[in-house]
Design a protein around this motif. Structure first.
Motif: not given
Length: 451
Positions: A50-56, A65-72, A78-87
């Motif tokens: 809906d909008e550009l940006g990162w939204f934890p 699952a999370i699929v993480l792209g090289m652009h990140a 969002e990556l930090l939040k996923a690591q915190e939740l141990d996803l």
């Protein structure tokens, strides 16, 4: 499954997102910039954020699952939040392997030719109505998507890229696929921002060969000395099957492939493409296509997008664009076009656009790569050098690297465009080689030059 893509707008990432959506998964994603055609293709499937940006707050325990792209980046919220939740966090190639670990995995690797060889294989399979899963880095005629994943298909054909998997997984992508059937087309140093030495780069292909499953096979280009050395050095208990360029001729601008049934007219041209064809034939035979059926299908193959793609033609002129940017690719493409049109003037234009090509030390590898051209032109943007935080490259360094006294060098997009539109293209071939767009050149505009 609920899958979230961090950096969904990437060329590879958005195609995987669409493939999973088509498979019935619930897909969401984020990105801070999304260009065309990714934007329109995601929007058509209802997957455009809906909008550009990162939204934890998009990251929660309901995600499978999370699929993480090289652009990140490593500090992506969002990556930090996923690591915190141990996803569970997958790279793009890791997730492809998870989707295909019970299939026969066919992986096409090499510094050059892998997109074309993969495209040839898929074209032949499509021609004979053989359904396979796949992932390829270019758009193909007759295919709506660049990634297809199903539960029922036995084979998956994967283009094996040697670039890194994700910001938190620095392994080359093709190390993760564990092929049953593999091909290695060639080795020529590239991606020097990641592999700073030639030896380090070559080592990645040794690891690739050793990743082939026991009892699998490697089909390899025996005309490439480095490929032969790496394959023969591997102690992996696999079958090793060499291939080489088949006999062919060119008559009146038409390439004829020698086959047991006689000369076969084909749409593609150039020694490198005929070499690619030989590798594709072996792989198709491994997949159950006999030789006659391969030849019938390959005669209608016109190439992958941006790989010697014809953009305009009349009775006396023709224009091509090609993705070639590494020295070996530039030389092979330039030579192929000159061999196909020996009696026409060849204007070969190369944009230096990648990290490697804009590196002053790496530039030396371009020596002789444009020698087959009657007019050799190089374009590069000093702004691109600044953006990539590289040492400045001078026009003198470029001229010295290519070793042509008559080389024409442009750094301003408008000046380059003015040069193109001032050309009389009668009895001429225009070849545009780049992984970029020459600072905003509209390739459709060039069609007016070839009326």
């Amino acid at each position: 499954m609920n899958i979230h893509f961090i950096a969904i707008g990437g060329s590879a990432m958005h195609n995987l997102a669409i493939a999973l959506h088509n498979k019935g998964y619930r897909v969401t994603g984020s990105d801070d910039v999304i260009y065309e055609p990714s934007k329109s293709r995601l929007e058509a499937k209802g997957l455009l954020p809906d909008e550009l940006g990162w939204f934890p707050d998009k990251i929660n325990k309901n995600l499978d699952a999370i699929v993480l792209g090289m652009h990140a980046k490593l500090d992506n919220p969002e990556l930090l939040k996923a690591q915190e939740l141990d996803l569970k966090i997958y790279s793009y190639p890791e997730f492809l392997y998870e989707q295909s670990k019970h299939k026969t995995r066919v992986v096409i690797g090499g510094s050059h030719g892998k997109t074309t060889i993969t495209a040839m294989i898929l074209h032949v399979m499509h021609y004979h109505d053989r359904a396979v899963d796949y992932m390829i880095g270019a758009q193909l005629d007759g295919f709506d998507v660049m990634v297809k994943l199903t539960d029922e298909n036995d084979f998956i054909v994967l283009e094996g890229d040697e670039y890194l998997s994700s910001p938190i997984d620095r392994r080359p992508k093709f190390h993760l696929y564990k092929p049953n059937i593999a091909l290695l087309s060639g080795i020529a140093w590239d991606h020097i921002n990641v592999f700073p030495t030639y030896e380090n780069y070559v080592e990645q292909f040794s690891v690739f060969i050793d990743s082939i499953v026991n009892g699998g096979s490697i089909t390899y280009n025996e005309e490439d000395v480095e490929v032969v050395r790496v394959v023969e050095a591997s102690e992996n208990p696999i079958r090793k099957i060499p291939y080489n360029t088949p006999q062919y001729s060119v008559e009146g601008g038409q390439t004829l492939l020698e086959t047991p049934e006689g000369d076969l007219p084909i749409e593609i041209f150039g020694k490198h493409n005929l070499n690619n064809l030989a590798g594709a034939k072996w792989i198709c035979q491994h997949m159950g296509i006999d030789e006659d059926d391969f030849y019938e299908a390959i005669s209608t193959f016109k190439g992958a997008s941006k790989r010697l793609e014809k953009i305009a033609e009349n009775e006396t002129s023709v224009a091509y664009k090609d993705f070639a940017h590494a020295p070996s690719k530039v030389k092979a493409t330039t030579n192929a076009v000159k061999a196909q049109y020996p009696n026409r003037r060849l204007i070969a234009c190369l944009e230096l656009h990648t990290y490697s090509s804009l590196n002053a030390e790496f530039l030396k590898a371009y020596k002789g790569s444009l020698n087959a051209a009657d007019v050799a032109v190089v374009f590069y943007s000093p702004q691109a050098v600044d953006i990539k935080k590289l040492e400045p490259v001078t026009q003198e360094q470029i001229a010295n690297a290519f070793q042509r006294d008559d080389i024409i060098i442009y750094t301003n997009p408008e000046d380059f465009k003015a040069f193109l539109f001032a050309q009389n293209l009668n009895n001429t071939v225009l070849l545009l080689m780049s992984s970029g767009d020459y600072g905003g050149l509209d390739f459709d505009d060039l069609k007016s030059l070839v009326k």
